[in-house]
Design a protein around this motif. Structure first.
Motif, PDB file in Angstrom:
ATOM      1  N   VAL A   1     -50.742  -2.475  23.536  1.00 28.29           N
ATOM      2  CA  VAL A   1     -49.460  -1.819  23.806  1.00 28.29           C
ATOM      3  C   VAL A   1     -48.320  -2.623  23.174  1.00 28.29           C
ATOM      4  O   VAL A   1     -47.407  -2.063  22.555  1.00 28.29           O
ATOM      5  CB  VAL A   1     -49.241  -1.637  25.321  1.00 28.29           C
ATOM      6  CG1 VAL A   1     -47.840  -1.141  25.620  1.00 28.29           C
ATOM      7  CG2 VAL A   1     -50.271  -0.678  25.886  1.00 28.29           C
ATOM      8  N   PHE A   2     -48.378  -3.941  23.300  1.00 28.49           N
ATOM      9  CA  PHE A   2     -47.361  -4.801  22.679  1.00 28.49           C
ATOM     10  C   PHE A   2     -47.346  -4.615  21.168  1.00 28.49           C
ATOM     11  O   PHE A   2     -46.281  -4.463  20.559  1.00 28.49           O
ATOM     12  CB  PHE A   2     -47.626  -6.271  23.031  1.00 28.49           C
ATOM     13  CG  PHE A   2     -46.791  -7.233  22.247  1.00 28.49           C
ATOM     14  CD1 PHE A   2     -45.457  -7.414  22.546  1.00 28.49           C
ATOM     15  CD2 PHE A   2     -47.343  -7.955  21.207  1.00 28.49           C
ATOM     16  CE1 PHE A   2     -44.675  -8.301  21.828  1.00 28.49           C
ATOM     17  CE2 PHE A   2     -46.567  -8.845  20.470  1.00 28.49           C
ATOM     18  CZ  PHE A   2     -45.237  -9.016  20.782  1.00 28.49           C
ATOM     19  N   LEU A   3     -48.530  -4.619  20.545  1.00 26.59           N
ATOM     20  CA  LEU A   3     -48.606  -4.455  19.094  1.00 26.59           C
ATOM     21  C   LEU A   3     -48.121  -3.081  18.652  1.00 26.59           C
ATOM     22  O   LEU A   3     -47.540  -2.938  17.575  1.00 26.59           O
ATOM     23  CB  LEU A   3     -50.036  -4.701  18.608  1.00 26.59           C
ATOM     24  CG  LEU A   3     -50.496  -6.155  18.659  1.00 26.59           C
ATOM     25  CD1 LEU A   3     -51.983  -6.247  18.361  1.00 26.59           C
ATOM     26  CD2 LEU A   3     -49.696  -7.008  17.696  1.00 26.59           C
ATOM     27  N   THR A   4     -48.335  -2.070  19.474  1.00 28.41           N
ATOM     28  CA  THR A   4     -47.806  -0.744  19.172  1.00 28.41           C
ATOM     29  C   THR A   4     -46.287  -0.770  19.135  1.00 28.41           C
ATOM     30  O   THR A   4     -45.665  -0.227  18.220  1.00 28.41           O
ATOM     31  CB  THR A   4     -48.296   0.276  20.215  1.00 28.41           C
ATOM     32  OG1 THR A   4     -49.719   0.304  20.210  1.00 28.41           O
ATOM     33  CG2 THR A   4     -47.766   1.659  19.925  1.00 28.41           C
ATOM     34  N   GLY A   5     -45.683  -1.416  20.117  1.00 30.30           N
ATOM     35  CA  GLY A   5     -44.232  -1.535  20.145  1.00 30.30           C
ATOM     36  C   GLY A   5     -43.690  -2.322  18.962  1.00 30.30           C
ATOM     37  O   GLY A   5     -42.676  -1.952  18.361  1.00 30.30           O
ATOM     38  N   VAL A   6     -44.376  -3.387  18.584  1.00 31.18           N
ATOM     39  CA  VAL A   6     -43.953  -4.179  17.426  1.00 31.18           C
ATOM     40  C   VAL A   6     -44.035  -3.335  16.161  1.00 31.18           C
ATOM     41  O   VAL A   6     -43.117  -3.339  15.328  1.00 31.18           O
ATOM     42  CB  VAL A   6     -44.818  -5.451  17.293  1.00 31.18           C
ATOM     43  CG1 VAL A   6     -44.603  -6.139  15.961  1.00 31.18           C
ATOM     44  CG2 VAL A   6     -44.527  -6.412  18.429  1.00 31.18           C
ATOM     45  N   SER A   7     -45.125  -2.590  16.008  1.00 33.22           N
ATOM     46  CA  SER A   7     -45.281  -1.734  14.824  1.00 33.22           C
ATOM     47  C   SER A   7     -44.199  -0.662  14.767  1.00 33.22           C
ATOM     48  O   SER A   7     -43.668  -0.368  13.691  1.00 33.22           O
ATOM     49  CB  SER A   7     -46.664  -1.084  14.825  1.00 33.22           C
ATOM     50  OG  SER A   7     -47.662  -2.054  14.747  1.00 33.22           O
ATOM     51  N   ILE A   8     -43.880  -0.077  15.912  1.00 27.25           N
ATOM     52  CA  ILE A   8     -42.821   0.934  15.945  1.00 27.25           C
ATOM     53  C   ILE A   8     -41.482   0.309  15.571  1.00 27.25           C
ATOM     54  O   ILE A   8     -40.704   0.893  14.802  1.00 27.25           O
ATOM     55  CB  ILE A   8     -42.748   1.592  17.336  1.00 27.25           C
ATOM     56  CG1 ILE A   8     -43.962   2.492  17.550  1.00 27.25           C
ATOM     57  CG2 ILE A   8     -41.466   2.400  17.494  1.00 27.25           C
ATOM     58  CD1 ILE A   8     -44.099   3.012  18.961  1.00 27.25           C
ATOM     59  N   ALA A   9     -41.198  -0.888  16.069  1.00 27.04           N
ATOM     60  CA  ALA A   9     -39.924  -1.556  15.758  1.00 27.04           C
ATOM     61  C   ALA A   9     -39.825  -1.882  14.270  1.00 27.04           C
ATOM     62  O   ALA A   9     -38.774  -1.667  13.650  1.00 27.04           O
ATOM     63  CB  ALA A   9     -39.776  -2.821  16.594  1.00 27.04           C
ATOM     64  N   ILE A  10     -40.902  -2.382  13.682  1.00 27.37           N
ATOM     65  CA  ILE A  10     -40.894  -2.708  12.254  1.00 27.37           C
ATOM     66  C   ILE A  10     -40.739  -1.436  11.424  1.00 27.37           C
ATOM     67  O   ILE A  10     -39.940  -1.385  10.485  1.00 27.37           O
ATOM     68  CB  ILE A  10     -42.173  -3.476  11.872  1.00 27.37           C
ATOM     69  CG1 ILE A  10     -42.155  -4.869  12.511  1.00 27.37           C
ATOM     70  CG2 ILE A  10     -42.314  -3.582  10.353  1.00 27.37           C
ATOM     71  CD1 ILE A  10     -43.462  -5.615  12.385  1.00 27.37           C
ATOM     72  N   SER A  11     -41.492  -0.408  11.775  1.00 21.97           N
ATOM     73  CA  SER A  11     -41.398   0.864  11.061  1.00 21.97           C
ATOM     74  C   SER A  11     -39.999   1.462  11.183  1.00 21.97           C
ATOM     75  O   SER A  11     -39.446   1.989  10.212  1.00 21.97           O
ATOM     76  CB  SER A  11     -42.438   1.836  11.614  1.00 21.97           C
ATOM     77  OG  SER A  11     -42.292   3.100  11.035  1.00 21.97           O
TER      78      SER A  11
ATOM     79  N   ARG B   1     -37.506   2.278   8.079  1.00 14.96           N
ATOM     80  CA  ARG B   1     -37.043   3.646   7.829  1.00 14.96           C
ATOM     81  C   ARG B   1     -35.522   3.727   7.845  1.00 14.96           C
ATOM     82  O   ARG B   1     -34.935   4.488   7.079  1.00 14.96           O
ATOM     83  CB  ARG B   1     -37.656   4.598   8.850  1.00 14.96           C
ATOM     84  CG  ARG B   1     -39.160   4.675   8.662  1.00 14.96           C
ATOM     85  CD  ARG B   1     -39.828   5.474   9.746  1.00 14.96           C
ATOM     86  NE  ARG B   1     -40.687   6.392   9.037  1.00 14.96           N
ATOM     87  CZ  ARG B   1     -40.693   7.695   9.176  1.00 14.96           C
ATOM     88  NH1 ARG B   1     -39.905   8.257  10.058  1.00 14.96           N
ATOM     89  NH2 ARG B   1     -41.476   8.446   8.475  1.00 14.96           N
ATOM     90  N   LEU B   2     -34.876   2.952   8.709  1.00 15.68           N
ATOM     91  CA  LEU B   2     -33.416   2.918   8.698  1.00 15.68           C
ATOM     92  C   LEU B   2     -32.892   2.337   7.371  1.00 15.68           C
ATOM     93  O   LEU B   2     -31.904   2.832   6.819  1.00 15.68           O
ATOM     94  CB  LEU B   2     -32.873   2.105   9.872  1.00 15.68           C
ATOM     95  CG  LEU B   2     -32.944   2.780  11.251  1.00 15.68           C
ATOM     96  CD1 LEU B   2     -32.466   1.817  12.324  1.00 15.68           C
ATOM     97  CD2 LEU B   2     -32.147   4.073  11.274  1.00 15.68           C
ATOM     98  N   ARG B   3     -33.562   1.300   6.863  1.00 12.82           N
ATOM     99  CA  ARG B   3     -33.163   0.727   5.576  1.00 12.82           C
ATOM    100  C   ARG B   3     -33.357   1.724   4.435  1.00 12.82           C
ATOM    101  O   ARG B   3     -32.663   1.674   3.436  1.00 12.82           O
ATOM    102  CB  ARG B   3     -33.960  -0.549   5.287  1.00 12.82           C
ATOM    103  CG  ARG B   3     -33.397  -1.765   5.976  1.00 12.82           C
ATOM    104  CD  ARG B   3     -33.970  -3.041   5.391  1.00 12.82           C
ATOM    105  NE  ARG B   3     -35.408  -3.136   5.530  1.00 12.82           N
ATOM    106  CZ  ARG B   3     -36.040  -3.744   6.533  1.00 12.82           C
ATOM    107  NH1 ARG B   3     -35.338  -4.308   7.497  1.00 12.82           N
ATOM    108  NH2 ARG B   3     -37.341  -3.801   6.571  1.00 12.82           N
ATOM    109  N   GLN B   4     -34.340   2.618   4.587  1.00 10.70           N
ATOM    110  CA  GLN B   4     -34.584   3.639   3.560  1.00 10.70           C
ATOM    111  C   GLN B   4     -33.588   4.784   3.643  1.00 10.70           C
ATOM    112  O   GLN B   4     -33.598   5.668   2.805  1.00 10.70           O
ATOM    113  CB  GLN B   4     -36.010   4.197   3.693  1.00 10.70           C
ATOM    114  CG  GLN B   4     -37.088   3.195   3.375  1.00 10.70           C
ATOM    115  CD  GLN B   4     -38.476   3.707   3.729  1.00 10.70           C
ATOM    116  OE1 GLN B   4     -38.643   4.742   4.347  1.00 10.70           O
ATOM    117  NE2 GLN B   4     -39.482   2.939   3.328  1.00 10.70           N
ATOM    118  N   GLY B   5     -32.767   4.791   4.683  1.00 11.51           N
ATOM    119  CA  GLY B   5     -31.739   5.810   4.806  1.00 11.51           C
ATOM    120  C   GLY B   5     -32.146   7.025   5.622  1.00 11.51           C
ATOM    121  O   GLY B   5     -31.446   8.033   5.632  1.00 11.51           O
TER     122      GLY B   5
END
Length: 131
Positions: free
Chosen positions: A73-83, A87-91
């Motif tokens: 569950v922790f790794l899922t949250g980390v992956s979502i945060a990184i993604s 995606r925000l940097r990609q606009g």
């Protein structure tokens, strides 16, 4: 331009290591059902009967592998945060990102309800392991 894209697509070694270690522990937990005929699958405190024997190796295996679910569950949250940050940097707008996360979550929940509940014959709303 290529350098800036490659900079954001690098892997984070600590996350990969954590994921690998947890997968090994989970494989140990799942495999122990096959090499240990006397393994108790329903090792819940609610199902414990006074006086029943619970072997030390079974206890230690289950105790060590109970860290796997919270880590996943922790790794899922980390992956979502990184993604999300990428995606925000990609606009990509916040609304689109949120909508895609909700669609994925609802799809997984419905898959869980439809497939696992139909397979087991009862409503299942959690990770389920058939003994």
């Amino acid at each position: 331009m290529t350098e800036s894209i490659d900079q954001y697509q690098q892997r984070i070694a600590a996350i990969d290591w954590m994921r690998g270690i947890v997968m090994i522990l989970m494989a140990l937990d799942h495999a122990s059902g096959f090499f240990n005929d006397g393994r108790i699958f329903a090792d819940s405190v609610l199902l414990y009967e006074n006086g029943s024997i619970f072997a030390n190796d079974q206890f230690l295996t289950r105790w060590v592998t109970h860290i796997c679910a919270p880590t996943f569950v922790f790794l899922t949250g980390v992956s979502i945060a990184i993604s999300h940050a990428q995606r925000l940097r990609q606009g990509i707008s916040q609304t689109i990102i949120d909508r895609e996360l909700w669609v994925r979550g609802v799809f997984i929940a419905m898959l869980d309800i439809c497939v696992l509940s139909l397979a087991s014959g009862k409503l299942v709303l959690q990770v389920y392991c058939m003994p």
